[in-house]
Design a protein around this motif. Structure first.
Motif, PDB file in Angstrom:
ATOM      1  N   ALA A 227       0.850  -1.193   0.000  1.00 32.01           N
ATOM      2  CA  ALA A 227       0.000   0.000   0.000  1.00 32.01           C
ATOM      3  C   ALA A 227       0.884   1.242   0.000  1.00 32.01           C
ATOM      4  N   SER A 228       0.306   2.360  -0.394  1.00 31.01           N
ATOM      5  CA  SER A 228       1.079   3.587  -0.551  1.00 31.01           C
ATOM      6  C   SER A 228       1.649   4.097   0.765  1.00 31.01           C
ATOM      7  N   PHE A 229       0.978   3.838   1.894  1.00 31.35           N
ATOM      8  CA  PHE A 229       1.454   4.372   3.165  1.00 31.35           C
ATOM      9  C   PHE A 229       2.506   3.484   3.814  1.00 31.35           C
ATOM     10  N   ALA A 230       2.684   2.261   3.295  1.00 35.87           N
ATOM     11  CA  ALA A 230       3.581   1.291   3.932  1.00 35.87           C
ATOM     12  C   ALA A 230       4.899   1.218   3.181  1.00 35.87           C
ATOM     13  N   SER A 231       5.983   1.156   3.920  1.00 37.55           N
ATOM     14  CA  SER A 231       7.316   1.092   3.310  1.00 37.55           C
ATOM     15  C   SER A 231       7.704  -0.329   2.916  1.00 37.55           C
ATOM     16  N   SER A 232       6.947  -1.318   3.316  1.00 40.72           N
ATOM     17  CA  SER A 232       7.248  -2.706   2.978  1.00 40.72           C
ATOM     18  C   SER A 232       5.947  -3.469   2.840  1.00 40.72           C
ATOM     19  N   PRO A 233       5.962  -4.603   2.138  1.00 47.65           N
ATOM     20  CA  PRO A 233       4.723  -5.374   1.966  1.00 47.65           C
ATOM     21  C   PRO A 233       4.332  -6.089   3.248  1.00 47.65           C
ATOM     22  N   SER A 234       3.113  -6.537   3.250  1.00 46.90           N
ATOM     23  CA  SER A 234       2.638  -7.304   4.401  1.00 46.90           C
ATOM     24  C   SER A 234       3.267  -8.688   4.395  1.00 46.90           C
ATOM     25  N   GLU A 235       3.120  -9.365   5.523  1.00 47.48           N
ATOM     26  CA  GLU A 235       3.509 -10.770   5.558  1.00 47.48           C
ATOM     27  C   GLU A 235       2.559 -11.563   4.659  1.00 47.48           C
ATOM     28  N   LYS A 236       2.963 -12.762   4.265  1.00 45.79           N
ATOM     29  CA  LYS A 236       2.087 -13.611   3.467  1.00 45.79           C
ATOM     30  C   LYS A 236       0.938 -14.120   4.322  1.00 45.79           C
ATOM     31  N   SER A 237      -0.184 -14.295   3.660  1.00 45.43           N
ATOM     32  CA  SER A 237      -1.371 -14.775   4.360  1.00 45.43           C
ATOM     33  C   SER A 237      -1.223 -16.254   4.694  1.00 45.43           C
ATOM     34  N   ALA A 238      -2.172 -16.741   5.459  1.00 48.91           N
ATOM     35  CA  ALA A 238      -2.253 -18.177   5.681  1.00 48.91           C
ATOM     36  C   ALA A 238      -2.486 -18.863   4.344  1.00 48.91           C
ATOM     37  N   THR A 239      -1.856 -19.999   4.117  1.00 44.67           N
ATOM     38  CA  THR A 239      -1.980 -20.681   2.832  1.00 44.67           C
ATOM     39  C   THR A 239      -3.373 -21.284   2.675  1.00 44.67           C
ATOM     40  N   ALA A 240      -3.772 -21.422   1.432  1.00 46.95           N
ATOM     41  CA  ALA A 240      -5.047 -22.051   1.092  1.00 46.95           C
ATOM     42  C   ALA A 240      -4.794 -23.088   0.010  1.00 46.95           C
ATOM     43  N   GLN A 241      -5.518 -24.170   0.063  1.00 39.46           N
ATOM     44  CA  GLN A 241      -5.392 -25.232  -0.926  1.00 39.46           C
ATOM     45  C   GLN A 241      -6.488 -25.051  -1.969  1.00 39.46           C
ATOM     46  N   ILE A 242      -6.095 -24.881  -3.231  1.00 42.73           N
ATOM     47  CA  ILE A 242      -7.058 -24.647  -4.302  1.00 42.73           C
ATOM     48  C   ILE A 242      -6.856 -25.705  -5.387  1.00 42.73           C
ATOM     49  N   VAL A 243      -7.939 -26.294  -5.806  1.00 44.28           N
ATOM     50  CA  VAL A 243      -7.914 -27.279  -6.887  1.00 44.28           C
ATOM     51  C   VAL A 243      -8.215 -26.557  -8.192  1.00 44.28           C
ATOM     52  N   ILE A 244      -7.289 -26.642  -9.145  1.00 44.28           N
ATOM     53  CA  ILE A 244      -7.452 -26.010 -10.442  1.00 44.28           C
ATOM     54  C   ILE A 244      -8.033 -27.015 -11.426  1.00 44.28           C
ATOM     55  N   ASP A 245      -9.126 -26.614 -12.077  1.00 47.78           N
ATOM     56  CA  ASP A 245      -9.728 -27.421 -13.143  1.00 47.78           C
ATOM     57  C   ASP A 245      -9.685 -26.584 -14.417  1.00 47.78           C
ATOM     58  N   SER A 246      -8.698 -26.857 -15.261  1.00 45.83           N
ATOM     59  CA  SER A 246      -8.545 -26.096 -16.501  1.00 45.83           C
ATOM     60  C   SER A 246      -8.940 -26.906 -17.728  1.00 45.83           C
ATOM     61  N   THR A 247      -9.590 -28.045 -17.526  1.00 47.71           N
ATOM     62  CA  THR A 247     -10.005 -28.888 -18.648  1.00 47.71           C
ATOM     63  C   THR A 247     -11.376 -28.454 -19.139  1.00 47.71           C
ATOM     64  N   PRO A 248     -11.490 -28.017 -20.387  1.00 49.56           N
ATOM     65  CA  PRO A 248     -12.805 -27.576 -20.869  1.00 49.56           C
ATOM     66  C   PRO A 248     -13.744 -28.758 -21.062  1.00 49.56           C
ATOM     67  N   PRO A 249     -15.020 -28.525 -20.921  1.00 52.43           N
ATOM     68  CA  PRO A 249     -15.975 -29.612 -21.156  1.00 52.43           C
ATOM     69  C   PRO A 249     -16.096 -29.905 -22.640  1.00 52.43           C
ATOM     70  N   ALA A 250     -16.674 -31.045 -22.946  1.00 59.11           N
ATOM     71  CA  ALA A 250     -16.932 -31.376 -24.351  1.00 59.11           C
ATOM     72  C   ALA A 250     -18.035 -30.483 -24.894  1.00 59.11           C
ATOM     73  N   ALA A 251     -18.090 -30.371 -26.201  1.00 67.19           N
ATOM     74  CA  ALA A 251     -19.133 -29.549 -26.821  1.00 67.19           C
ATOM     75  C   ALA A 251     -20.501 -30.145 -26.491  1.00 67.19           C
ATOM     76  N   PRO A 252     -21.485 -29.308 -26.171  1.00 68.33           N
ATOM     77  CA  PRO A 252     -22.819 -29.848 -25.882  1.00 68.33           C
ATOM     78  C   PRO A 252     -23.440 -30.435 -27.144  1.00 68.33           C
ATOM     79  N   VAL A 253     -24.400 -31.285 -26.955  1.00 66.78           N
ATOM     80  CA  VAL A 253     -25.088 -31.934 -28.073  1.00 66.78           C
ATOM     81  C   VAL A 253     -26.504 -31.377 -28.168  1.00 66.78           C
ATOM     82  N   ILE A 254     -26.880 -30.938 -29.353  1.00 67.38           N
ATOM     83  CA  ILE A 254     -28.256 -30.494 -29.606  1.00 67.38           C
ATOM     84  C   ILE A 254     -29.022 -31.680 -30.172  1.00 67.38           C
TER      85      ILE A 254
END
Length: 732
Positions: A227-254
Motif C-alpha cells: 500500500a502507498s502508506f507502507a514502506s514494505s509489503p505485508s507478511e504472506k497470508s495463511a496458505t489455502a489449498q485450491i484445486v485447479i480445473d482447466s479442462t474444458p468440457p466437451a461440446a454440448p449436443v443439440i
C-alpha cells in the motif's frame, strides 16, 4: 470483681492511646488499614504506636491508588505487517490493565493485578491502515479509578484468501486495504497481481511465467499486499489449498431440433440436448445469408446430463445455430452447430370466392379454362414480342472489334480475372506508387498494429476470465511460422483431405466474383483451382526447403482446413464490397517445424516464405502484360490462371503479415520488428498497387473518407480494448 475492673481499665487505656497517637488521613487518600490486633498490649506498645507516624504510601503500598501505565512495545509509528501484535509495558502492580485494538470499544485482553509491575497482551488484532491508536487503560479494582495511555502505529495485514475451489485459475479474497496491490503466488508455479477495490475485495487469475494458465492440479497459494502508506509489503497470508480445473468440457449436443430441420416460423422455439452437469449452455444463431446478423436465443443449466430452453422464434430464413457450454468453474467448451431453416406461415385467401391472380388471358397451370370464361382482347402493350436480333454476348471480347457467334461465344465471356492493370515503372506512374505506399502506411497504423493490440487484449480477457483460447483460424500463438493446423486422426486418406480443402478453397475464391454465364464460371473455377494449387505448392516448397537451411529443423507439410474460414471471409468481403480485383487469401497448406526451433529460425523461415510468395505474385503480375489478347477459351483460361496467381499470392502475403495468431507475420514480429515493418511496407505497397484502384480510392472523396473512418474506428476500439485490459481491468 477487682480483677475484671482492672482488665477493663487496661483495654480502655490502650484504645485512648491509639485514638490520640494515630495520624489523621488526608481527604484525598484512602485510610490505611489498621494492623491486626495483638493478643497483648502494654502501655509502652501503645505509646510506641502513638509516637511512630506512617509515611505517605507509594503506589505499590497504596492498594487504592491508580498510576498511568507505560507502553514499551510496539514502538510509536512502527509499521506492523502481521494481523496482530504483542503489546507490553509496566504498571502499578495493584492495577488491572485493559488493552483496546484500534477503533474498538471492547478490550482485546485484560491483565489482572499481580505482584509484578510488568504486563503484556500477546495478540492484539489489527486492521490495515496508517496512524492507528492502541489504547491501554489502567484501572484500580478498589477505587475503580482509571488512567489511559496509547501508542500510534501503522498496520498492513495479510489479505484473506476466500477461494474458490475448484477453480479455473481464479483466486479471490478480501481483507485488503482499499486500492492496495495484492500479489498471489502458488509457490514457484504461478502468480498474479491485482488492485483491490474500495472495499478491499480482490480477484485475479493465476498464470505461469509464459502467460498460460495452470494445468489441472491442487495448488497451495498465499497472498500479500502493498500500500502507498507502507514502506514494505505485508507478511504472506495463511496458505489455502485450491484445486485447479482447466479442462474444458466437451461440446454440448443439440438433440432437438435436428440438424437440417425445415419448419414454419413460430413465435417461440425450443432447443434441448445433453451436456455436463452444472454447466450453462448458451444457444445463439447466425444468419446464413447477408446481411449477416447474430442473436442470443436462450440459455439453460445442465441437470442430470440434460438441458432444455425456449427462446424467441427466428424469422423466416436459414440459420447456423450454435450451442456452447461453460462448466461450473468457467471453462468454455467448443461450440456445436446445426443448420435450421424457417419458412413464413402461409396467409389464407381473403375470400374463398376470390380467384387466384394469373397473367391476363391465362389460367392456372394444369387447369382448364371454363367455357363461360372468355379471354379478354389482347392489349397492344402485351402483344407477343418478336424474337430479338442477335446481340454480342455481355462480357465477350470480340476480335478486331467484331462480334463472336457460334458455340464459343459463351466460353469467351470475360470475368474479373481475365485482365488486370499490368505494373508500370514509368516516371509518370510514380505518384500512383507513392499513393500505394501511403495507403500501406495507413493500413499498417490503422489495421495491422491495432489488430496486434486487440489480439493482446482478447488474450488478457481470456486469461482473466479463465477462458482458454478457442480453436479458430488464428488460434493461439503457436510455434509454427504460418497457419498450420494438423489434421486430426481421420479415416479419410490424407491426399483426399488435402484435395477436398484445395477444391473448397477454389470454390470460395471463385465466389468472390461473378461471371456472366455458366461456361465462363466453370472456366474461372478451373483457373482459380489451378492458381490455388500453384500458390500453396510454392508456399509449402519454400517452407520445406528453407526449414533445414534456416535452422528450423525437420519440417513437414500439414493441412489447415480451418484456414477456409479466412478464405471465405476475404472472398465474401470482396464480393459484398465489389472489390475488383478481389482481396483474396488462399493458403490452406502449411509447414510444421520442430518444436525445438528457435524464434529466430521461425521468423526467418516465415519471412522467406512471404518473400517467395510475393515474388511469385509479382512475376505473375508482370506476365499479365505479355499475355496475348483473349480471342479463344484457352487464352482466356491462361489469363485467368496468371491473374489469379498474382492476386491470390499478393493478397495472401498481405493478410499473412498481420501479426496475430498463427499467421506468418506473428513469427516475424516476434523475431525482428524492423524486418516485419520493411516487409509490411513493401508487400503492402504492391498489394495496394495491384488490388486496389488507388487513383479511384484517392479521389473518391466520401468513399475514401468512409474507409479511413472505419480504419480509425477499428484502431480506436483496439487501442481502447488494450488499454482497458492492460490498466483498467487489473484495477477492478
Amino acid at each position: 470483681m477487682p480483677a475484671g475492673l482492672f482488665v477493663g481499665a487496661a483495654v480502655l487505656a490502650v484504645v485512648l492511646s491509639l485514638a490520640v497517637g494515630a495520624p489523621t488521613a488526608r481527604a484525598d487518600e484512602p485510610v490505611a488499614s489498621a494492623p491486626p490486633a495483638t493478643t497483648a498490649t502494654t502501655d509502652a506498645a501503645a505509646e510506641n504506636a502513638a509516637t511512630t507516624a506512617t509515611p505517605a504510601p507509594t503506589p505499590s503500598d497504596d492498594p487504592a491508588r491508580t498510576t498511568t501505565p507505560t507502553i514499551t512495545s510496539p514502538n510509536p509509528d512502527e509499521l506492523i505487517t502481521t494481523g496482530s501484535t504483542s503489546v507490553r509495558g509496566s504498571r502499578d502492580a495493584a492495577n488491572e490493565i485493559q488493552v483496546f485494538p484500534p477503533n474498538s470499544t471492547e478490550p482485546a485482553c485484560i491483565v489482572p493485578p499481580s505482584s509484578s509491575t510488568a504486563w503484556g497482551c500477546a495478540s492484539v488484532p489489527l486492521v490495515s491502515g496508517p496512524q492507528q491508536s492502541i489504547r491501554v487503560i489502567a484501572r484500580n479494582v478498589i477505587s475503580n479509578a482509571t488512567e489511559t495511555a496509547s501508542v500510534t502505529v501503522s498496520a498492513l495485514t495479510p489479505p484473506i484468501i476466500t477461494g474458490p475451489s475448484p477453480s479455473n485459475g481464479m483466486v479471490s479474497g478480501n481483507g485488503a486495504y482499499p486500492d492496495a496491490t495484492v500479489t498471489v503466488t502458488a509457490g514457484a508455479a504461478a502468480s498474479c497481481t491485482v488492485q483491490a477495490n474500495a472495499t478491499g475485495v480482490w480477484a485475479c487469475f493465476l498464470t505461469q511465467s509464459d502467460g498460460t494458465g495452470l494445468p489441472s492440479d491442487s495448488y497451495t497459494v498465499s497472498a500479500s499486499q502493498t500500500a502507498s502508506f507502507a514502506s514494505s509489503p505485508s507478511e504472506k497470508s495463511a496458505t489455502a489449498q485450491i484445486v485447479i480445473d482447466s479442462t474444458p468440457p466437451a461440446a454440448p449436443v443439440i438433440t432437438s431440433p435436428r440438424n437440417g430441420t425445415h419448419s414454419v416460423a413460430a413465435p417461440r422455439v425450443t432447443f434441448s440436448g445433453t451436456g455436463e452437469d452444472g454447466a450453462t449452455v448458451n444457444i445463439d444463431s447466425v444468419t446464413k445469408k447477408p446481411p449477416f446478423s447474430s442473436s442470443s436465443i436462450c440459455e439453460a443449466t445442465v441437470k442430470s446430463g440434460h438441458w432444455s430452453c425456449t427462446g424467441k422464434g427466428l424469422p423466416a430464413g436459414s440459420y447456423d445455430v450454435t450451442a456452447l457450454q461453460i462448466d461450473a468453474v468457467g471453462n468454455p467448451s467448443r461450440a456445436s452447430a446445426i443448420t435450421l431453416s424457417f419458412t413464413a406461415a402461409t396467409t389464407p385467401p381473403k375470400s374463398p370466392t376470390q380467384p387466384p391472380s394469373h397473367a391476363p388471358g391465362t389460367h392456372a397451370p394444369g387447369s382448364v379454362a371454363p367455357p363461360s370464361q372468355v379471354a379478354p382482347a389482347p392489349d397492344p402493350s402485351h402483344t407477343a414480342t418478336p424474337a430479338p436480333t442477335p446481340t454480342p454476348t455481355p462480357g465477350v471480347i470480340p476480335p478486331n472489334g467484331g462480334e463472336f457467334d457460334g458455340p464459343n461465344a459463351e466460353w469467351l465471356a470475360t470475368t474479373p480475372y481475365t485482365s488486370t492493370s499490368p505494373p508500370t515503372i514509368a516516371p509518370d506512374a510514380f505518384p500512383g506508387w507513392l499513393r500505394a505506399l501511403l495507403l500501406a502506411v495507413v493500413a499498417l497504423l490503422l489495421l495491422a498494429l491495432p489488430a496486434r493490440l486487440l489480439a493482446g487484449a482478447l488474450s488478457r480477457s481470456r486469461v482473466r476470465n479463465g477462458m482458454r483460447a478457442r480453436s479458430g483460424i488464428f488460434g493461439r500463438n503457436r510455434s509454427s511460422a504460418e497457419l498450420p493446423s494438423v489434421v486430426g486422426t481421420s479415416a479419410a486418406p490424407r491426399w483426399l483431405v488435402g484435395a477436398t480443402v484445395l477444391v473448397a478453397t477454389a470454390a470460395l475464391v471463385t465466389l468472390s466474383s461473378s461471371a456472366s454465364n455458366q461456361p465462363a464460371y466453370l472456366r474461372l473455377l478451373a483457373a482459380v483451382a489451378m492458381a490455388v494449387v500453384v500458390v500453396n505448392a510454392v508456399w509449402a516448397l519454400i517452407g520445406m526447403l528453407g526449414a533445414g537451411h534456416l535452422g528450423a529443423g525437420a519440417a513437414s507439410v500439414v493441412i489447415a482446413p480451418r484456414a477456409l474460414f479466412l478464405v471465405a471471409l476475404t472472398a465474401l468481403l470482396s464480393r459484398f464490397t465489389q472489390l475488383s480485383p478481389a482481396l483474396l487469401f488462399g493458403l490452406v497448406l502449411g509447414v510444421a517445424v520442430s518444436e525445438s526451433a528457435t524464434t529466430i529460425a521461425r521468423g526467418r523461415l516465415a519471412a522467406t516464405q512471404l518473400a517467395g510468395l510475393s515474388a511469385i505474385g509479382l512475376i505473375a503480375w508482370m506476365l499479365t502484360a505479355m499475355l496475348p489478347a483473349v480471342t479463344n477459351p484457352v487464352a482466356g483460361f491462361a489469363a485467368e490462371v496468371t491473374n489469379a496467381v498474382a492476386i491470390i499470392s499478393i493478397g495472401s502475403a498481405a493478410v499473412s503479415l498481420v501479426p496475430i495468431g498463427r499467421l506468418a507475420g506473428r513469427a516475424i514480429f516476434a523475431w525482428s520488428r524492423p524486418v516485419w515493418l520493411g516487409l509490411s511496407l513493401v508487400i503492402g505497397t504492391v498489394f495496394f498497387a495491384l488490388l486496389v484502384p488507388v487513383d479511384a480510392l484517392w479521389r473518391s472523396g466520401g468513399g475514401g473518407l468512409l474507409l479511413v473512418g472505419a480504419g480509425v474506428g477499428f484502431a480506436g476500439v483496439s487501442l481502447a480494448a488494450w488499454l482497458w485490459m492492460r490498466y483498467i481491468e487489473p484495477a477492478r
